[in-house]
Scaffold this active site. Structure first.
Site, PDB file in Angstrom:
ATOM      1  N   CYS A  76       1.208  -1.084   0.324  1.00 14.99           N
ATOM      2  CA  CYS A  76      -0.153   0.167  -0.499  1.00 14.99           C
ATOM      3  C   CYS A  76       0.701   1.248   0.419  1.00 14.99           C
ATOM      4  CB  CYS A  76      -0.900   0.077   0.813  1.00 14.99           C
ATOM      5  SG  CYS A  76      -1.716   1.496   1.600  1.00 14.99           S
ATOM      6  N   CYS A 186      -1.012   4.158  -6.255  1.00  6.60           N
ATOM      7  CA  CYS A 186      -1.546   3.262  -5.605  1.00  6.60           C
ATOM      8  C   CYS A 186      -2.108   0.995  -5.997  1.00  6.60           C
ATOM      9  CB  CYS A 186      -3.399   4.038  -5.787  1.00  6.60           C
ATOM     10  SG  CYS A 186      -5.060   3.296  -4.551  1.00  6.60           S
TER      11      CYS A 186
HETATM   12  N1  DGL Z   1      -3.960   1.009  -1.773  1.00  6.65           N
HETATM   13  C1  DGL Z   1      -3.471   1.846  -1.547  1.00  6.65           C
HETATM   14  C2  DGL Z   1      -2.617   2.419  -1.987  1.00  6.65           C
HETATM   15  O1  DGL Z   1      -1.384   1.598  -2.425  1.00  6.65           O
HETATM   16  C3  DGL Z   1      -4.544   2.501  -0.567  1.00  6.65           C
HETATM   17  C4  DGL Z   1      -5.681   2.946  -0.971  1.00  6.65           C
HETATM   18  C5  DGL Z   1      -7.054   3.063   0.260  1.00  6.65           C
HETATM   19  O2  DGL Z   1      -7.388   1.748   0.484  1.00  6.65           O
HETATM   20  O3  DGL Z   1      -7.234   4.465  -0.515  1.00  6.65           O
HETATM   21  O4  DGL Z   1      -2.775   3.213  -1.516  1.00  6.65           O
END
Ligand code: DGL
Length: 259
Positions: A76, A186
Site C-alpha cells: 500500500c 496506488c
Molecule cells: N492501495 C492503497 C495504496 O496503494 C490505498 C488505497 C486506499 O485505501 O485509499 O495507496
C-alpha cells in the site's frame, strides 16, 4: 526442525489493491508462503488521517508478526508513506518492505515527456512523494493527480461497469491524448489499467511498483538468510477484515483477474 526461513511473508493493504502486489511477489518468489491481509473494513486509507493509518498499520503488522510472519510487505503506497519508518524502527529485526510510486522508471523512459502520477490524497501530500517528484521530475513534467473515491470504487468490484470508467474520466480525462506515461501510485489501480487506457488513449505506458517491490523483498530475504528453501510451491492465503464469504470470493477473483 523448522527455522525462521520456513515462516511466511505477511502482506497487507487497505483492501483488494495489495493483491496486485501479491501477484508480483508470488511470480518473483514462487517458493515462499504468503499470507495476505486486506483491511477492507477500514478502506480507503487514502482519505484517512495519518494517525489513523499509522494505528491501523501498527495493529496489522503486530498481528502478522504474532502469527509468525518472518517478513512484511506493505502493499500500500499510502501506508508505506505514513508508517514504513515507524514500523521499521519498532521491529528492527524484521525485513519490512514498502512500495512507492514507480516514478523512477517512468522518468527514465520519458526523460522529456509528461508523466501523470495517480495516487491517493495522503500519498501525494506527504514528504516522501515530494522528495521522489523533485528527484525524478528534473526534465520530465510530473503531474500529480489525487484520485479520491477511486480505490473505494474498485473495492466494490464490478470493474466492467460503466460508472467506473466515468469516475476515471472525471479524475484524469483532462489529460486524454496529452500524456506519455501513467504511474499507478496506488496498488488498487493496476486492476483498472484497461479502463484508464480507454480514457487516456492506448499509446500511454503504465508503470507500477509491484515488480520493484518483489525484487526488493527477494534481496532483503537473501541478505537476511530468510529465503525459503523448499521443494514445493509456496502457499498463498487471502484474508480480510471484512470476513464474509462474499468478500473472500471477491479477493479470490482479484487474485485471478488478468492484469
Ligand atoms: N492501495 C492503497 C495504496 O496503494 C490505498 C488505497 C486506499 O485505501 O485509499 O495507496
Amino acid at each position: 526442525m523448522a527455522g525462521r526461513a520456513d515462516g511466511f511473508v505477511g502482506v497487507f493493504d487497505s483492501g483488494v489493491g495489495g493483491i496486485s502486489v501479491l501477484r508480483s511477489l508470488v511470480a518473483e518468489l514462487p517458493h515462499e508462503d504468503f499470507r495476505f491481509f486486506g483491511d477492507s473494513a477500514h478502506a480507503p486509507y487514502g482519505e484517512k488521517t495519518e494517525s489513523q493509518v499509522l494505528e491501523l498499520a501498527r495493529d496489522i503488522v503486530g498481528r502478522l508478526l504474532d502469527e509468525g510472519a518472518k517478513a512484511i510487505v506493505i502493499a500500500c503506497n499510502t501506508a508505506t508513506s505514513v508508517a514504513a519508518e515507524v514500523l521499521r524502527a519498532a521491529h528492527p529485526d524484521v525485513p519490512i518492505v514498502g512500495i512507492e510510486p514507480a516514478l523512477k522508471p517512468a522518468a527514465l523512459a520519458f526523460p522529456h515527456g509528461r508523466v501523470v502520477v495517480m495516487a491517493t490524497e495522503v500519498t501525494l501530500r506527504l514528504e516522501k512523494y515530494h522528495e521522489l517528484a523533485s528527484h525524478w521530475g528534473g526534465s520530465c513534467e510530473v503531474v500529480a493527480v489525487p484520485c479520491p473515491g477511486l480505490a473505494a470504487r474498485i473495492e466494490r468490484g464490478g470493474l466492467d461497469e460503466p460508472d467506473l470508467t466515468e469516475t476515471i474520466r472525471d479524475l484524469v480525462g483532462e489529460w486524454a491524448g496529452r500524456v506519455d506515461a501513467v504511474v499507478l501510485g496506488c496498488t488498487h489501480y493496476p486492476f483498472v489499467r484497461r479502463q484508464i487506457a480507454t480514457v487516456l488513449g492506448d499509446g500511454v505506458r503504465f508503470f507500477d511498483g509491484g515488480e520493484g517491490t518483489a525484487r526488493r523483498l527477494a534481496s532483503r530475504l537473501r541478505e537476511t538468510g530468510l529465503l525459503a528453501e523448499r521443494g514445493r510451491p509456496g502457499r498463498v492465503e487471502l484474508a480480510s477484515s471484512l470476513n464474509t464469504p462474499e468478500e473472500l470470493a471477491l479477493y479470490q477473483r482479484f487474485y485471478e483477474l488478468p492484469l
